[in-house]
Design a protein around this motif. Structure first.
Motif, PDB file in Angstrom:
ATOM      1  N   CYS A  60     -42.536  76.544 -82.398  1.00 24.24           N
ATOM      2  CA  CYS A  60     -41.376  77.348 -81.955  1.00 24.24           C
ATOM      3  C   CYS A  60     -40.248  77.270 -82.986  1.00 24.24           C
ATOM      4  O   CYS A  60     -39.950  76.202 -83.522  1.00 24.24           O
ATOM      5  CB  CYS A  60     -40.898  76.845 -80.596  1.00 24.24           C
ATOM      6  SG  CYS A  60     -39.525  77.814 -79.933  1.00 24.24           S
ATOM      7  N   GLU A  62     -37.095  77.532 -82.465  1.00 27.68           N
ATOM      8  CA  GLU A  62     -35.853  76.949 -81.950  1.00 27.68           C
ATOM      9  C   GLU A  62     -35.820  75.438 -82.226  1.00 27.68           C
ATOM     10  O   GLU A  62     -36.875  74.816 -82.448  1.00 27.68           O
ATOM     11  CB  GLU A  62     -35.735  77.201 -80.441  1.00 27.68           C
ATOM     12  CG  GLU A  62     -35.790  78.665 -80.066  1.00 27.68           C
ATOM     13  CD  GLU A  62     -34.498  79.408 -80.367  1.00 27.68           C
ATOM     14  OE1 GLU A  62     -34.318  79.825 -81.539  1.00 27.68           O
ATOM     15  OE2 GLU A  62     -33.687  79.576 -79.452  1.00 27.68           O
ATOM     16  N   CYS A  64     -34.467  72.886 -80.155  1.00 26.84           N
ATOM     17  CA  CYS A  64     -34.118  72.100 -78.959  1.00 26.84           C
ATOM     18  C   CYS A  64     -34.509  70.624 -79.177  1.00 26.84           C
ATOM     19  O   CYS A  64     -35.694  70.318 -79.386  1.00 26.84           O
ATOM     20  CB  CYS A  64     -34.827  72.658 -77.731  1.00 26.84           C
ATOM     21  SG  CYS A  64     -34.655  74.459 -77.606  1.00 26.84           S
ATOM     22  N   TYR A  66     -34.955  68.074 -77.498  1.00 32.23           N
ATOM     23  CA  TYR A  66     -35.858  67.379 -76.579  1.00 32.23           C
ATOM     24  C   TYR A  66     -37.308  67.830 -76.730  1.00 32.23           C
ATOM     25  O   TYR A  66     -38.214  67.238 -76.165  1.00 32.23           O
ATOM     26  CB  TYR A  66     -35.419  67.645 -75.124  1.00 32.23           C
ATOM     27  CG  TYR A  66     -35.141  69.112 -74.823  1.00 32.23           C
ATOM     28  CD1 TYR A  66     -36.184  70.017 -74.650  1.00 32.23           C
ATOM     29  CD2 TYR A  66     -33.844  69.604 -74.763  1.00 32.23           C
ATOM     30  CE1 TYR A  66     -35.935  71.366 -74.406  1.00 32.23           C
ATOM     31  CE2 TYR A  66     -33.588  70.952 -74.515  1.00 32.23           C
ATOM     32  CZ  TYR A  66     -34.635  71.827 -74.341  1.00 32.23           C
ATOM     33  OH  TYR A  66     -34.411  73.158 -74.115  1.00 32.23           O
ATOM     34  N   CYS A  67     -37.557  68.909 -77.488  1.00 31.29           N
ATOM     35  CA  CYS A  67     -38.819  69.621 -77.291  1.00 31.29           C
ATOM     36  C   CYS A  67     -39.902  69.308 -78.326  1.00 31.29           C
ATOM     37  O   CYS A  67     -39.711  69.513 -79.533  1.00 31.29           O
ATOM     38  CB  CYS A  67     -38.564  71.128 -77.273  1.00 31.29           C
ATOM     39  SG  CYS A  67     -40.068  72.038 -76.828  1.00 31.29           S
ATOM     40  N   GLN A  69     -42.388  70.989 -78.924  1.00 28.15           N
ATOM     41  CA  GLN A  69     -42.998  72.220 -79.442  1.00 28.15           C
ATOM     42  C   GLN A  69     -42.160  72.885 -80.536  1.00 28.15           C
ATOM     43  O   GLN A  69     -42.550  73.934 -81.070  1.00 28.15           O
ATOM     44  CB  GLN A  69     -43.203  73.215 -78.302  1.00 28.15           C
ATOM     45  CG  GLN A  69     -44.044  72.650 -77.176  1.00 28.15           C
ATOM     46  CD  GLN A  69     -44.574  73.751 -76.294  1.00 28.15           C
ATOM     47  OE1 GLN A  69     -45.422  74.536 -76.699  1.00 28.15           O
ATOM     48  NE2 GLN A  69     -44.042  73.840 -75.095  1.00 28.15           N
ATOM     49  N   SER A  70     -41.015  72.301 -80.856  1.00 31.46           N
ATOM     50  CA  SER A  70     -40.177  72.882 -81.903  1.00 31.46           C
ATOM     51  C   SER A  70     -40.824  72.659 -83.265  1.00 31.46           C
ATOM     52  O   SER A  70     -41.259  71.547 -83.589  1.00 31.46           O
ATOM     53  CB  SER A  70     -38.797  72.220 -81.875  1.00 31.46           C
ATOM     54  OG  SER A  70     -38.102  72.546 -83.055  1.00 31.46           O
ATOM     55  N   ALA A 108     -44.024  78.911 -76.215  1.00 31.99           N
ATOM     56  CA  ALA A 108     -43.055  78.306 -77.130  1.00 31.99           C
ATOM     57  C   ALA A 108     -42.504  79.374 -78.072  1.00 31.99           C
ATOM     58  O   ALA A 108     -42.818  79.411 -79.265  1.00 31.99           O
ATOM     59  CB  ALA A 108     -43.719  77.168 -77.914  1.00 31.99           C
ATOM     60  N   TRP A 109     -41.718  80.236 -77.500  1.00 37.57           N
ATOM     61  CA  TRP A 109     -41.093  81.329 -78.255  1.00 37.57           C
ATOM     62  C   TRP A 109     -39.594  81.301 -78.080  1.00 37.57           C
ATOM     63  O   TRP A 109     -39.096  80.927 -77.017  1.00 37.57           O
ATOM     64  CB  TRP A 109     -41.570  82.693 -77.718  1.00 37.57           C
ATOM     65  CG  TRP A 109     -42.968  83.064 -78.037  1.00 37.57           C
ATOM     66  CD1 TRP A 109     -43.653  82.804 -79.187  1.00 37.57           C
ATOM     67  CD2 TRP A 109     -43.867  83.792 -77.171  1.00 37.57           C
ATOM     68  NE1 TRP A 109     -44.926  83.329 -79.095  1.00 37.57           N
ATOM     69  CE2 TRP A 109     -45.076  83.937 -77.884  1.00 37.57           C
ATOM     70  CE3 TRP A 109     -43.767  84.339 -75.895  1.00 37.57           C
ATOM     71  CZ2 TRP A 109     -46.178  84.605 -77.350  1.00 37.57           C
ATOM     72  CZ3 TRP A 109     -44.848  85.007 -75.352  1.00 37.57           C
ATOM     73  CH2 TRP A 109     -46.051  85.132 -76.082  1.00 37.57           C
ATOM     74  N   ARG A 175     -29.368  78.798 -80.826  1.00 38.00           N
ATOM     75  CA  ARG A 175     -28.891  79.834 -79.898  1.00 38.00           C
ATOM     76  C   ARG A 175     -27.673  79.273 -79.181  1.00 38.00           C
ATOM     77  O   ARG A 175     -27.363  78.076 -79.296  1.00 38.00           O
ATOM     78  CB  ARG A 175     -29.978  80.228 -78.887  1.00 38.00           C
ATOM     79  CG  ARG A 175     -30.492  79.079 -78.070  1.00 38.00           C
ATOM     80  CD  ARG A 175     -31.429  79.511 -76.945  1.00 38.00           C
ATOM     81  NE  ARG A 175     -31.768  78.363 -76.137  1.00 38.00           N
ATOM     82  CZ  ARG A 175     -32.906  77.670 -76.222  1.00 38.00           C
ATOM     83  NH1 ARG A 175     -33.850  78.018 -77.086  1.00 38.00           N
ATOM     84  NH2 ARG A 175     -33.121  76.629 -75.452  1.00 38.00           N
TER      85      ARG A 175
HETATM   86 FE1  SF4 Z   1     -36.772  75.232 -77.279  1.00 44.86          FE
HETATM   87 FE2  SF4 Z   1     -38.523  76.456 -75.592  1.00 44.86          FE
HETATM   88 FE3  SF4 Z   1     -38.921  76.473 -78.234  1.00 44.86          FE
HETATM   89 FE4  SF4 Z   1     -39.167  74.189 -76.927  1.00 44.86          FE
HETATM   90  S1  SF4 Z   1     -40.449  75.961 -76.672  1.00 44.86           S
HETATM   91  S2  SF4 Z   1     -38.139  74.486 -78.902  1.00 44.86           S
HETATM   92  S3  SF4 Z   1     -37.601  74.427 -75.339  1.00 44.86           S
HETATM   93  S4  SF4 Z   1     -37.204  77.403 -77.137  1.00 44.86           S
END
Ligand code: SF4
Ligand code: SAM
Ligand code: DTB
Length: 322
Positions: A60, A62, A64, A66-67, A69-70, A108-109, A175
């Motif tokens: 992803c 983004e 974030c 905590y994530c 998947q970033s 994860a977008w 964002r």
């Molecule tokens: Fe952020 Fe959602 Fe991407 Fe994880 S999957 S980095 S929470 S936007």
């Protein structure tokens, strides 16, 4: 119930001082108030069950904090392609056979591309045709994208505010809060139900938790579903070593969400794998009435269905009729 109870209970003008005062109540008084409201609007011992599936994992854009998947962080999660529609439907059939009422598809977008939305819409219609409620969480949506999802049969859209507006920039820089609020408006305008909540344990303070509840409860309409996630700390993310949040403070957050949004399903969401049954029982007592079931959230573990069935039996909880 007094005739005007509904109007008195369902407010959209909560001040932070009022919300902070709920947090400050003696624990027993907070639980009593939350239970009173819970029982006014819900069958007290019923829990809504949703199953999650990550239909597009990792990579992803983004950031974030905590994530897992970033793409900004080195975690054990690689970037996968969007799953095939048939494979998703097979998972949905299995979830239904195991007792799920709602099937939630996560991607994860930052925002879906229109081409990807074709496949997502096919997944949504297919899941709906199985007799399951449908939910998706795909990132930001434009108005026409929200409309397409609604037309395909999407019941719920999950899009979290995550934390207070003033703490958001410490967690996500790619964002802004207003982007989230704009998507929530589009989801409502398209006629879908809103699932919107946040995360506790990201290094925020009490005031930030108060600010999150204020932001959720002062939306033009309360979210139909409010997931309260305990941060799942994942190696490689900036929050991997975040200080644990006090358990009673987590329960208080559930209770305050119940008090400020009495008609919303409050979901005891991520983080149950690390919680004792006693802590989860306190969360149910504080007004939580929804969980994710199945051994996986999106990329991290969740209690097994058997463990949850046992827990629900011990607590006298039963699945909510859809
Ligand atoms: Fe952020 Fe959602 Fe991407 Fe994880 S999957 S980095 S929470 S936007
Ligand atoms: N990419 C979309 C988005 O961010 O809106 C949808 C998927 S995203 C993984 C859905 C939500 O999962 C996030 O908003 C966040 O609240 C929650 N989440 C992600 N990682 C988490 C973690 N490690 N612990 C707790 N909640 C988490
Ligand atoms: C929500 O508030 N929590 C769920 C769901 N909405 C999409 C996701 C939790 C994800 C936890 C980390 C993971 O498993 O990747």
């Amino acid at each position: 119930m007094p005739k005007d109870a509904d109007d008195r209970d369902i407010r959209h003008d909560w001040t932070r001082a009022e919300i902070a005062a709920f947090y400050d109540l003696p624990f027993g008084d907070l639980i009593f108030r939350a239970q009173t409201l819970h029982r006014r609007y819900f069958a007290p011992n019923q829990v809504q069950l949703s199953t999650l599936l990550s239909v597009k994992t990792g990579g992803c854009s983004e950031d974030c904090a905590y994530c897992p998947q970033s793409a900004h962080y080195e975690t054990s999660i690689g970037a996968d392609k969007l799953m095939d529609v048939e494979a998703v439907l097979a998972e949905a059939r299995a979830a239904k056979a195991q007792g799920a009422q709602r099937f939630c598809m996560g991607a994860a977008w930052r925002q879906p591309k229109d081409r990807d939305l074709d496949a997502i819409c096919a997944m949504v219609s297919g899941v709906k045709a199985l007799g399951l409620e449908t939910c998706a969480t795909l990132g930001m949506l434009a108005a026409d994208q929200a409309q397409r999802l609604k037309t395909a049969g999407l019941d719920y859209y999950n899009h979290n505010l995550d934390t207070a507006p003033e703490f958001y920039g410490a967690i996500i820089t790619t964002r802004v809060y207003q982007d989230r609020l704009d998507t929530l408006d589009e989801v409502r305008a398209a006629g879908m139900k809103v699932c919107c909540g946040g995360i506790v344990g990201m290094g925020e303070n009490r005031d930030h938790r108060v600010g999150l509840i204020a932001a959720l409860a002062n939306l033009p309409e309360h979210p139909d579903s409010v997931p309260i996630n305990m941060l799942v700390k994942v190696a490689g993310t900036p929050l991997a070593e975040a200080a644990p949040v006090d358990e009673i403070e987590f329960v208080r957050t559930i209770g305050v969400a119940r008090i400020c949004m009495p008609k919303s399903a409050v979901r005891l969401s991520a983080g149950r794998e690390g919680m004792s049954e006693a802590l989860q029982a306190l969360c149910f007592l504080a007004g939580a009435n929804s969980i994710f079931c199945g051994p996986r959230l999106l990329t991290t573990p969740n209690p097994t269905r058997d463990a949850d069935r046992e827990m629900m039996d011990r607590l006298g909880l039963s699945p909510m009729a859809p």
